[in-house]
Design a protein around this motif. Structure first.
Motif, PDB file in Angstrom:
ATOM      1  N   TYR A 143       0.772  -1.180  -0.032  1.00  0.00           N
ATOM      2  CA  TYR A 143       0.167   0.133  -0.104  1.00  0.00           C
ATOM      3  C   TYR A 143       0.961   1.224   0.087  1.00  0.00           C
ATOM      4  O   TYR A 143       1.869   1.203   0.540  1.00  0.00           O
ATOM      5  CB  TYR A 143      -0.831   0.007   1.285  1.00  0.00           C
ATOM      6  CG  TYR A 143      -1.932   1.256   1.443  1.00  0.00           C
ATOM      7  CD1 TYR A 143      -2.981   1.494   0.892  1.00  0.00           C
ATOM      8  CD2 TYR A 143      -1.231   2.313   2.182  1.00  0.00           C
ATOM      9  CE1 TYR A 143      -3.655   2.603   1.062  1.00  0.00           C
ATOM     10  CE2 TYR A 143      -2.041   3.347   2.463  1.00  0.00           C
ATOM     11  CZ  TYR A 143      -3.119   3.453   1.731  1.00  0.00           C
ATOM     12  OH  TYR A 143      -3.924   4.766   1.791  1.00  0.00           O
ATOM     13  N   ILE A 144       0.329   2.276  -0.717  1.00  0.00           N
ATOM     14  CA  ILE A 144       1.426   3.475  -0.942  1.00  0.00           C
ATOM     15  C   ILE A 144       0.173   4.480  -0.957  1.00  0.00           C
ATOM     16  O   ILE A 144      -0.713   4.563  -1.755  1.00  0.00           O
ATOM     17  CB  ILE A 144       2.193   3.547  -1.908  1.00  0.00           C
ATOM     18  CG1 ILE A 144       3.064   4.789  -1.727  1.00  0.00           C
ATOM     19  CG2 ILE A 144       1.514   3.353  -3.221  1.00  0.00           C
ATOM     20  CD1 ILE A 144       4.427   4.853  -2.723  1.00  0.00           C
ATOM     21  N   ASP A 145       0.311   5.797  -0.360  1.00  0.00           N
ATOM     22  CA  ASP A 145      -0.435   6.791  -0.653  1.00  0.00           C
ATOM     23  C   ASP A 145       0.282   8.235  -0.425  1.00  0.00           C
ATOM     24  O   ASP A 145       1.397   8.306  -0.014  1.00  0.00           O
ATOM     25  CB  ASP A 145      -1.554   6.833   0.394  1.00  0.00           C
ATOM     26  CG  ASP A 145      -1.324   7.093   1.763  1.00  0.00           C
ATOM     27  OD1 ASP A 145      -0.321   7.940   2.389  1.00  0.00           O
ATOM     28  OD2 ASP A 145      -2.164   6.591   2.923  1.00  0.00           O
ATOM     29  N   GLY A 146      -0.369   9.157  -1.096  1.00  0.00           N
ATOM     30  CA  GLY A 146       0.339  10.749  -0.882  1.00  0.00           C
ATOM     31  C   GLY A 146      -0.359  11.234  -1.892  1.00  0.00           C
ATOM     32  O   GLY A 146      -1.468  11.029  -2.535  1.00  0.00           O
ATOM     33  N   TYR A 147       0.213  12.635  -2.286  1.00  0.00           N
ATOM     34  CA  TYR A 147      -0.408  13.294  -3.583  1.00  0.00           C
ATOM     35  C   TYR A 147       0.578  12.818  -4.667  1.00  0.00           C
ATOM     36  O   TYR A 147       1.794  13.220  -4.643  1.00  0.00           O
ATOM     37  CB  TYR A 147      -0.130  14.794  -3.192  1.00  0.00           C
ATOM     38  CG  TYR A 147      -1.190  15.002  -2.118  1.00  0.00           C
ATOM     39  CD1 TYR A 147      -2.425  15.230  -2.510  1.00  0.00           C
ATOM     40  CD2 TYR A 147      -0.590  15.443  -0.713  1.00  0.00           C
ATOM     41  CE1 TYR A 147      -3.383  15.555  -1.392  1.00  0.00           C
ATOM     42  CE2 TYR A 147      -1.444  16.018   0.123  1.00  0.00           C
ATOM     43  CZ  TYR A 147      -2.762  16.072   0.163  1.00  0.00           C
ATOM     44  OH  TYR A 147      -3.702  16.387   0.909  1.00  0.00           O
ATOM     45  N   PHE A 148       0.111  12.161  -5.803  1.00  0.00           N
ATOM     46  CA  PHE A 148       0.859  11.828  -6.705  1.00  0.00           C
ATOM     47  C   PHE A 148       0.671  12.741  -7.977  1.00  0.00           C
ATOM     48  O   PHE A 148      -0.376  13.583  -8.212  1.00  0.00           O
ATOM     49  CB  PHE A 148       0.194  10.597  -7.541  1.00  0.00           C
ATOM     50  CG  PHE A 148       0.393   9.491  -6.708  1.00  0.00           C
ATOM     51  CD1 PHE A 148       1.123   9.652  -5.230  1.00  0.00           C
ATOM     52  CD2 PHE A 148      -0.732   8.463  -6.678  1.00  0.00           C
ATOM     53  CE1 PHE A 148       1.173   8.420  -4.681  1.00  0.00           C
ATOM     54  CE2 PHE A 148      -0.704   7.291  -5.738  1.00  0.00           C
ATOM     55  CZ  PHE A 148       0.339   7.120  -4.795  1.00  0.00           C
ATOM     56  N   ASP A 149       1.744  13.345  -8.735  1.00  0.00           N
ATOM     57  CA  ASP A 149       2.049  14.277  -9.446  1.00  0.00           C
ATOM     58  C   ASP A 149       1.260  14.094 -10.617  1.00  0.00           C
ATOM     59  O   ASP A 149       0.877  12.987 -11.212  1.00  0.00           O
ATOM     60  CB  ASP A 149       3.460  14.085  -9.894  1.00  0.00           C
ATOM     61  CG  ASP A 149       4.084  15.600 -10.736  1.00  0.00           C
ATOM     62  OD1 ASP A 149       3.083  16.586 -10.676  1.00  0.00           O
ATOM     63  OD2 ASP A 149       5.001  15.684 -11.247  1.00  0.00           O
ATOM     64  N   THR A 150       0.553  14.970 -11.500  1.00  0.00           N
ATOM     65  CA  THR A 150      -0.094  14.899 -12.752  1.00  0.00           C
ATOM     66  C   THR A 150       1.004  15.030 -13.836  1.00  0.00           C
ATOM     67  O   THR A 150       1.624  15.981 -14.150  1.00  0.00           O
ATOM     68  CB  THR A 150      -0.894  16.466 -12.713  1.00  0.00           C
ATOM     69  OG1 THR A 150      -1.878  16.384 -11.728  1.00  0.00           O
ATOM     70  CG2 THR A 150      -1.496  16.258 -14.258  1.00  0.00           C
ATOM     71  N   TYR A 151       1.034  13.898 -14.432  1.00  0.00           N
ATOM     72  CA  TYR A 151       1.663  13.848 -15.547  1.00  0.00           C
ATOM     73  C   TYR A 151       1.329  12.702 -16.812  1.00  0.00           C
ATOM     74  O   TYR A 151       0.374  11.716 -16.281  1.00  0.00           O
ATOM     75  CB  TYR A 151       3.354  13.615 -15.249  1.00  0.00           C
ATOM     76  CG  TYR A 151       3.262  11.938 -14.744  1.00  0.00           C
ATOM     77  CD1 TYR A 151       3.979  11.008 -15.290  1.00  0.00           C
ATOM     78  CD2 TYR A 151       3.073  11.550 -13.384  1.00  0.00           C
ATOM     79  CE1 TYR A 151       4.104   9.672 -15.084  1.00  0.00           C
ATOM     80  CE2 TYR A 151       2.989  10.314 -13.017  1.00  0.00           C
ATOM     81  CZ  TYR A 151       3.341   9.631 -13.723  1.00  0.00           C
ATOM     82  OH  TYR A 151       3.770   7.977 -13.163  1.00  0.00           O
ATOM     83  N   ASN A 152       1.741  12.832 -17.777  1.00  0.00           N
ATOM     84  CA  ASN A 152       1.436  12.031 -18.876  1.00  0.00           C
ATOM     85  C   ASN A 152       2.217  10.777 -18.922  1.00  0.00           C
ATOM     86  O   ASN A 152       3.632  10.947 -18.751  1.00  0.00           O
ATOM     87  CB  ASN A 152       1.105  12.625 -20.255  1.00  0.00           C
ATOM     88  CG  ASN A 152      -0.032  13.652 -20.123  1.00  0.00           C
ATOM     89  OD1 ASN A 152      -0.694  13.781 -19.550  1.00  0.00           O
ATOM     90  ND2 ASN A 152       0.626  14.738 -20.981  1.00  0.00           N
ATOM     91  N   PHE A 153       1.664   9.565 -19.247  1.00  0.00           N
ATOM     92  CA  PHE A 153       2.581   8.442 -19.560  1.00  0.00           C
ATOM     93  C   PHE A 153       1.937   7.676 -20.513  1.00  0.00           C
ATOM     94  O   PHE A 153       0.681   7.683 -20.600  1.00  0.00           O
ATOM     95  CB  PHE A 153       2.900   7.683 -18.277  1.00  0.00           C
ATOM     96  CG  PHE A 153       1.563   7.291 -17.491  1.00  0.00           C
ATOM     97  CD1 PHE A 153       0.865   6.231 -17.695  1.00  0.00           C
ATOM     98  CD2 PHE A 153       0.956   8.059 -16.402  1.00  0.00           C
ATOM     99  CE1 PHE A 153      -0.287   5.695 -16.919  1.00  0.00           C
ATOM    100  CE2 PHE A 153      -0.163   7.829 -16.113  1.00  0.00           C
ATOM    101  CZ  PHE A 153      -0.753   6.341 -16.070  1.00  0.00           C
TER     102      PHE A 153
END
Length: 707
Positions: free
Chosen positions: A417-427
């Protein structure tokens, strides 16, 4: 002269076909045909199920309605590591030199008691004389309680202690070469009289070097005084002796009388060595600690995104450590992560026994990490605390070149499990080719139109991340013709762990009609996605994933299509030695068409033993039933269901070449072509069911020369 006979009698026909052929299903029922003129050859019922068997992606509904279907639930698949990938190894190193060693203070107390002086030095002349004067029968009382005339002390000075051993040993160390430190010396006067002056030299017994000389004045009864001595650049051994350089008691009058003494009467001296930094030290180390304190190690991510990770739960992992030390004794390691718990307890290891050079690992399975405790940056930092403990029974020497080096690394991390604020980016989601394997479509001419085809896009998302997916789907026919479909959709996120968001979009023939008409052989796809940052904490689990799949559903309710299908009938080879005797063969047929489509058929003659695999001939039923050789379809209602089959009859005379091929065949293929193009109203669709059937009855009329 040969005689030509026209034989049309059943006996000769039976002799020709029943003696030379083993033909099954020869029943022929038709009032217009005389068994005396025609021998039955084929009586075959062909169902749509024979022509379109249920297999792979061809399926039958409960009412035998046929549909072509293809499904791929994971055309695009996004797993946790697609968004956040933690490096398998996170490491840090630390080195401690002797200057980093936090050496504990040393404390020692020494009591110079009057009662002990009388007992231990009773043989000294002065002491012996005093004992004779002061105590009855010259016996020192024990415990030492006595009243002594105060005026006796007027004649006592430092010279009277010249032979007294005032030495002691501090066991906590053996020798210290101080870079800096302090010796705090406190003296307490427990005598019932005042001391006007006291001067004491503190001496290294081994080297006889004076460490310091201290002086006290006005040391009143039952009071104390202290002094601090700078030990910088001094060498101090643990064997100390005191030399009284000056001792002056306050004068006592004869009229003052006797003074009371007890077992505690004397001088109590307390020594403490504090604020210790050394160039070298020899001592036994009793759980001496090298403390790294709390340090923060930054979490390294494999990608360039600026994710802010708050919490991580590990299912597996380990901390690898390496210890290298110049200290010639065993060490202990105690490691902790103050912000982590393991099985509900703060993560701290039990002390691990090490040698001077040790490697090992610590299991961190089921570890829960909080990465928000760094006050300077409340994400992506792991707090680390470590202690190296030295515990030696015998003295060891440490000097400025001695060190303890240790390194730690996290490895084999499996994130649950992992949480936080994930960066907005394209992949990039990648691309690929899917063979949709609808082999039946190969039997359809281009321009296939289905009444109710559908393309369904299915989304399953258990990630705590929303995303926008943009992709392209290219459909290619066997001949390279292409049709295009675009996917551009917003995917909702799961809000809690274990939740799965299901979404579905269904597209009909108004959108995918061009794909159907190819018909498609392969699908090529490509797509990219972008994270949607909605301001809420994102999360991922090991099991969570985003699946984007599709379903193609082609129900066989067709319009404007030609379908080429085949069925095979095997017969024994027809043997006739003199083919020149055969003057004519005519094939008579009845065709009962229960197919809801216009039907055309040919007979393909084959010799299965022919190694070339080529057909012997093809007998075409041309111009017999209609101008374009298509038998009328069964009658259907507006819903596309068959309500009445059609009967079609006729005959086909064979050419000499066809007669030769016919007599040498052992395999007849009924090549059926179904077409809705000419026999239904415009925009009318016909439903195809597996139990729809046609019946072909074929007989042979033969003329031979018996001469």
């Amino acid at each position: 002269m040969s005689k030509l006979l026209n034989i049309n009698v059943s006996i000769l026909v039976v002799l020709l076909f029943f003696l030379s052929c083993n033909i099954e299903n020869i029943e022929l029922e038709n009032d217009n045909w005389s068994p005396e003129l025609v021998a039955p050859l084929i009586n075959s019922t062909i169902t749509i199920g024979n022509l379109i068997p249920e297999q792979e992606n061809t399926i039958y509904d409960d009412d035998n309605f046929i549909r072509l279907a293809f499904r791929d639930d994971s055309l695009f698949k996004l797993e946790a590591q697609s968004f956040v990938s933690i490096q398998d190894e996170i490491s840090f190193e630390e080195q401690f030199l002797l200057s980093d060693l936090d050496i504990s203070d040393f404390n020692y107390s020494y009591n110079f008691l009057l009662g002990d002086l009388f007992i231990e030095y009773s043989n000294e002349p002065l002491v012996s004389a005093l004992i004779d004067v002061l105590f009855e029968n010259s016996i020192v009382p024990s415990p030492f309680y006595a009243d002594i005339q105060g005026s006796l002390f007027n004649n006592i000075d430092e010279s009277d202690f010249a032979g007294v051993d005032l030495s002691f040993v501090i066991n906590e160390f053996q020798s210290i070469y101080f870079e800096n430190g302090f010796l705090n010396f406190e003296i307490e006067n427990n005598l019932p009289l005042n001391i006007d002056a006291l001067e004491v030299a503190i001496i290294n017994s081994i080297t006889s070097e004076i460490i310091a000389t201290v002086s006290f004045t006005d040391l009143f009864s039952n009071s104390s005084n202290d002094v601090s001595i700078d030990l910088s650049n001094k060498i101090v051994s643990n064997e100390i002796e005191l030399d009284i350089l000056n001792l002056e008691f306050s004068p006592q009058l004869l009229s003052a009388g006797e003074l009371p003494f007890n077992p505690e009467s004397g001088l109590e001296m307390n020594f403490s060595i504090t604020d210790i930094n050394v160039y070298s030290i020899t001592m036994p180390f009793n759980n001496q600690v090298f403390d790294v304190g709390e340090q923060f190690v930054e979490l390294d991510l494999d990608d360039d995104a600026s994710h802010q990770i708050h919490n991580i739960e590990l299912s597996n992992g380990q901390i690898n450590y390496s210890i290298n030390s110049s200290i010639n004794t065993d060490l202990k390691l105690k490691f902790s992560i103050p912000s982590a718990t393991q099985n509900g307890q703060i993560f701290t290891t039990e002390p691990l026994q090490l040698s001077t050079n040790s490697v090992g690992s610590i299991d961190i399975s089921n570890l829960e990490l909080d990465l928000t405790t760094n006050p300077n940056q409340e994400y992506n930092f792991i707090p680390i605390s470590a202690e190296i403990i030295i515990n030696s029974e015998f003295p060891i020497e440490l000097n400025p070149t001695d060190f303890v080096e240790f390194s730690f690394s996290f490895s084999n991390l499996e994130v649950d499990y992992i949480d936080g604020y994930f960066d907005t980016y394209n992949f990039d989601l990648g691309s690929g080719v899917v063979n949709i394997d609808l082999s039946l479509l190969e039997d359809f001419d281009s321009g296939l139109k289905l009444e109710d085809p559908s393309l369904t896009i299915n989304i399953s998302n258990s990630l705590g991340i929303g995303a926008n997916v943009n992709g392209q789907l290219y459909a290619y026919a066997e001949d390279g013709a292409m049709a295009f479909f675009e996917i551009d959709t917003m995917i909702d996120r799961a809000n809690i762990q274990g939740e799965s968001i299901l979404m579905q979009w269904i597209y009909g023939k108004d959108v995918i009609g061009d794909i159907i008409e190819l018909p498609p052989k392969t699908l090529e796809y490509q797509a990219e996605a972008s994270i949607i940052n909605d301001g809420n904490i994102n999360f991922l689990t090991k099991e969570s994933a985003l699946f984007l799949g599709f379903e193609l559903d082609f129900p066989l309710s067709v319009n404007a299509a030609n379908i080429s299908l085949r069925d095979t009938i095997k017969i024994d080879e027809i043997k006739y030695d003199d083919i020149s005797k055969i003057k004519r063969i005519i094939l008579h047929y009845n065709f009962i068409n229960g197919f809801p489509l216009g039907t055309e058929f040919d007979l393909v003659l084959r010799d299965s033993l022919n190694i070339d695999g080529e057909n012997l001939d093809t007998i075409q039923f041309i111009g017999i039933n209609s101008e374009d050789n298509i038998f009328e379809p069964a009658e259907v209602n507006q819903e596309g269901y068959v309500v009445s089959p059609t009967l079609n009859s006729g005959f086909v005379p064979l050419t000499n070449k066809e007669i030769s091929s016919f007599l040498n065949t052992n395999q007849i293929i009924i090549d059926v072509t179904l077409s809705s193009s000419n026999y239904i109203q415009e925009n009318q669709f016909v439903k195809i069911f597996s139990d729809q059937a046609c019946v072909l009855k074929l007989g042979v009329e033969t003329q031979i020369d018996l001469n």
